[in-house]
Design a protein around this motif. Sequence first.
Motif, PDB file in Angstrom:
ATOM      1  N   MET A  45      24.204  13.415   4.921  1.00  0.00           N
ATOM      2  CA  MET A  45      24.829  14.081   3.777  1.00  0.00           C
ATOM      3  C   MET A  45      25.348  15.479   4.113  1.00  0.00           C
ATOM      4  N   GLN A  46      26.599  15.747   3.732  1.00  0.00           N
ATOM      5  CA  GLN A  46      27.125  17.108   3.698  1.00  0.00           C
ATOM      6  C   GLN A  46      26.986  17.587   2.254  1.00  0.00           C
ATOM      7  N   LEU A  47      26.185  18.591   2.062  1.00  0.00           N
ATOM      8  CA  LEU A  47      25.948  19.071   0.697  1.00  0.00           C
ATOM      9  C   LEU A  47      27.162  19.848   0.202  1.00  0.00           C
ATOM     10  N   GLN A  48      27.626  19.518  -1.001  1.00  0.00           N
ATOM     11  CA  GLN A  48      28.751  20.213  -1.628  1.00  0.00           C
ATOM     12  C   GLN A  48      28.272  20.929  -2.880  1.00  0.00           C
ATOM     13  N   GLU A  49      28.707  22.157  -3.041  1.00  0.00           N
ATOM     14  CA  GLU A  49      28.392  22.933  -4.246  1.00  0.00           C
ATOM     15  C   GLU A  49      29.642  23.697  -4.671  1.00  0.00           C
ATOM     16  N   THR A  50      29.747  23.995  -5.958  1.00  0.00           N
ATOM     17  CA  THR A  50      30.851  24.788  -6.476  1.00  0.00           C
ATOM     18  C   THR A  50      30.312  26.114  -7.005  1.00  0.00           C
ATOM     19  N   ILE A  51      30.901  27.204  -6.507  1.00  0.00           N
ATOM     20  CA  ILE A  51      30.492  28.547  -6.917  1.00  0.00           C
ATOM     21  C   ILE A  51      31.730  29.307  -7.378  1.00  0.00           C
ATOM     22  N   ASN A  52      31.729  29.713  -8.622  1.00  0.00           N
ATOM     23  CA  ASN A  52      32.868  30.432  -9.207  1.00  0.00           C
ATOM     24  C   ASN A  52      34.190  29.698  -8.973  1.00  0.00           C
ATOM     25  N   GLY A  53      34.148  28.382  -9.149  1.00  0.00           N
ATOM     26  CA  GLY A  53      35.355  27.582  -9.063  1.00  0.00           C
ATOM     27  C   GLY A  53      35.797  27.226  -7.660  1.00  0.00           C
ATOM     28  N   ARG A  54      35.067  27.659  -6.639  1.00  0.00           N
ATOM     29  CA  ARG A  54      35.430  27.346  -5.244  1.00  0.00           C
ATOM     30  C   ARG A  54      34.379  26.423  -4.627  1.00  0.00           C
ATOM     31  N   LYS A  55      34.853  25.460  -3.850  1.00  0.00           N
ATOM     32  CA  LYS A  55      33.966  24.451  -3.268  1.00  0.00           C
ATOM     33  C   LYS A  55      33.441  24.904  -1.913  1.00  0.00           C
ATOM     34  N   LEU A  56      32.134  24.911  -1.774  1.00  0.00           N
ATOM     35  CA  LEU A  56      31.467  25.192  -0.512  1.00  0.00           C
ATOM     36  C   LEU A  56      30.743  23.928  -0.067  1.00  0.00           C
ATOM     37  N   PHE A  57      30.623  23.755   1.234  1.00  0.00           N
ATOM     38  CA  PHE A  57      29.897  22.592   1.745  1.00  0.00           C
ATOM     39  C   PHE A  57      29.314  22.904   3.112  1.00  0.00           C
ATOM     40  N   THR A  58      28.363  22.081   3.522  1.00  0.00           N
ATOM     41  CA  THR A  58      27.721  22.275   4.820  1.00  0.00           C
ATOM     42  C   THR A  58      28.383  21.403   5.882  1.00  0.00           C
ATOM     43  N   ILE A  59      28.336  21.882   7.127  1.00  0.00           N
ATOM     44  CA  ILE A  59      28.781  21.097   8.273  1.00  0.00           C
ATOM     45  C   ILE A  59      27.624  20.998   9.261  1.00  0.00           C
ATOM     46  N   PRO A  60      27.572  19.933  10.047  1.00  0.00           N
ATOM     47  CA  PRO A  60      26.460  19.770  10.989  1.00  0.00           C
ATOM     48  C   PRO A  60      26.648  20.626  12.236  1.00  0.00           C
ATOM     49  N   ALA A  61      25.646  20.605  13.094  1.00  0.00           N
ATOM     50  CA  ALA A  61      25.757  21.244  14.394  1.00  0.00           C
ATOM     51  C   ALA A  61      26.866  20.582  15.202  1.00  0.00           C
ATOM     52  N   VAL A  62      27.371  21.306  16.200  1.00  0.00           N
ATOM     53  CA  VAL A  62      28.428  20.746  17.046  1.00  0.00           C
ATOM     54  C   VAL A  62      27.878  19.538  17.803  1.00  0.00           C
ATOM     55  N   VAL A  63      28.775  18.626  18.165  1.00  0.00           N
ATOM     56  CA  VAL A  63      28.333  17.369  18.776  1.00  0.00           C
ATOM     57  C   VAL A  63      27.639  17.602  20.110  1.00  0.00           C
ATOM     58  N   GLU A  64      28.008  18.663  20.824  1.00  0.00           N
ATOM     59  CA  GLU A  64      27.354  18.949  22.106  1.00  0.00           C
ATOM     60  C   GLU A  64      25.859  19.216  21.918  1.00  0.00           C
ATOM     61  N   ASP A  65      25.493  19.861  20.812  1.00  0.00           N
ATOM     62  CA  ASP A  65      24.073  20.096  20.527  1.00  0.00           C
ATOM     63  C   ASP A  65      23.350  18.773  20.245  1.00  0.00           C
ATOM     64  N   GLU A  66      24.026  17.882  19.532  1.00  0.00           N
ATOM     65  CA  GLU A  66      23.429  16.575  19.247  1.00  0.00           C
ATOM     66  C   GLU A  66      23.239  15.767  20.527  1.00  0.00           C
ATOM     67  N   MET A  67      24.229  15.857  21.423  1.00  0.00           N
ATOM     68  CA  MET A  67      24.125  15.147  22.697  1.00  0.00           C
ATOM     69  C   MET A  67      22.968  15.689  23.525  1.00  0.00           C
ATOM     70  N   ALA A  68      22.834  17.009  23.558  1.00  0.00           N
ATOM     71  CA  ALA A  68      21.733  17.618  24.321  1.00  0.00           C
ATOM     72  C   ALA A  68      20.378  17.211  23.755  1.00  0.00           C
ATOM     73  N   ALA A  69      20.296  17.130  22.431  1.00  0.00           N
ATOM     74  CA  ALA A  69      19.023  16.769  21.794  1.00  0.00           C
ATOM     75  C   ALA A  69      18.669  15.308  22.023  1.00  0.00           C
ATOM     76  N   SER A  70      19.682  14.468  22.263  1.00  0.00           N
ATOM     77  CA  SER A  70      19.420  13.045  22.427  1.00  0.00           C
ATOM     78  C   SER A  70      19.147  12.670  23.879  1.00  0.00           C
ATOM     79  N   ALA A  71      19.352  13.619  24.798  1.00  0.00           N
ATOM     80  CA  ALA A  71      19.204  13.318  26.236  1.00  0.00           C
ATOM     81  C   ALA A  71      17.746  13.026  26.572  1.00  0.00           C
TER      82      ALA A  71
END
Length: 412
Positions: free
Chosen positions: A386-412
């Motif tokens: 899930m990418q969490l989405q929220e609206t604050i003062n009429g503008r949409k904010l959302f989360t993004i995950p870590a870069v894929v290189e970090d995920e690759m390093a963690a899975s090694a």
Amino acid sequence: MASPDFRLCIFCRKLEPVSKPCPRPKSQDEAKGSDRFGPEEQLNQLCPLSADDEKLLKQLQDKPSSLCNRCADYNPLKAFQLAEPLPLSLLPEDDDKFRAYFVRLKPYELDLGELGSLTLCASCPFCRLLYRIMPTEGIRPDTKGMRLTPYRAYVRHTGWEYLPAKTRAQSAIFLGLRHFSHMVHDFQAPLLFSDNEPGVQSPEMTGPAICLATEDAFPGRREYNGRLVEPLVDFELAGNGLDVCWKNHKEYCISTRPKELFTAKMIDVLGRKVIPYPEGCEYVALSYTWGGIMPEAGALDKKTLPKTIEDSITVTKMLGKRYLWVDALCINQKPWETLSVQEKAEKTQQLAMMDLIYQCAAVTLIALSGKDSNAGLCGVSRDREMQLQETINGRKLFTIPAVVEDEMAASA
């Protein structure tokens, strides 16, 4: 349930009354001796979200929400609009200018204080965004010095210094967590250059972050912005990317196929059978974790393959390819002692050239999540995280995950 009287506990990962203390170690010595908390700063930057977490956050979003006093005073939109952060390697060397820079940046940073005293209000949309990007492992109640800080999106990419100055100046602003000890001068300095490419700037701030949607971003702050993705893979988008690669720089992306490759076997995903390598074919390769799970005899024909392998067949078809290489099916997996002399020689050869097989693939699918081959491919047979989405003062904010290189390093 989402009233200001409830908080999101970053240690227990659940909703708790503000009036009741979290059942965590209170003192520094207790925290250090607890198996629940790792060594300080050994944080899980990937922030995996459990099904319970996702369910809770969705429930809270259905309740009345407003910024808590702390987040209203901080005003995250102000950071997106006005902050002028610099990469660590470009910070002033002069002490006075160095201090002046952080004085200018301070209004756009949010000091989280001692984490054991941090209250994330369940009814506050920005607190929920913070909860989503908080490390899920390795944090301790006595940890201090963590802050939310703005940074330019381009610094997440290796070699960002080669980007045009105008592109960097118009880069989107992200908000991410940084531990105070990861700063410079009198503190532990991060690696500023890539190990593999001397003189090339290494990325920084690669963990999960909070973005402002491009359509709501402030003028001149939209380059390299994050984006929301659907729960399942957009194969048209992925296929278009491969087409651009193939049409514009095929010679740089496709290796010359050595004659050894001709001895490999491939899965014909249309006929669902293993065949000798069709000379010159474009094929997809799968890299994944077996986890002790092997396909049963006849599983390819019976469509009872482990989920990750079956999903890779689906992806191969959706990308318009016909051939797939998976070690569990394309390399003889019979017990070594039962193989003939010729079969042993063939298997030894196949194992020795796996690097060539991946190198010559038109595309390689890498299953970064899942502990075994029944996990399935994220975005194919199961939703992406899930990418969490929220609206604050009429503008949409959302989360993004870590870069894929970090995920690759963690899975090694």
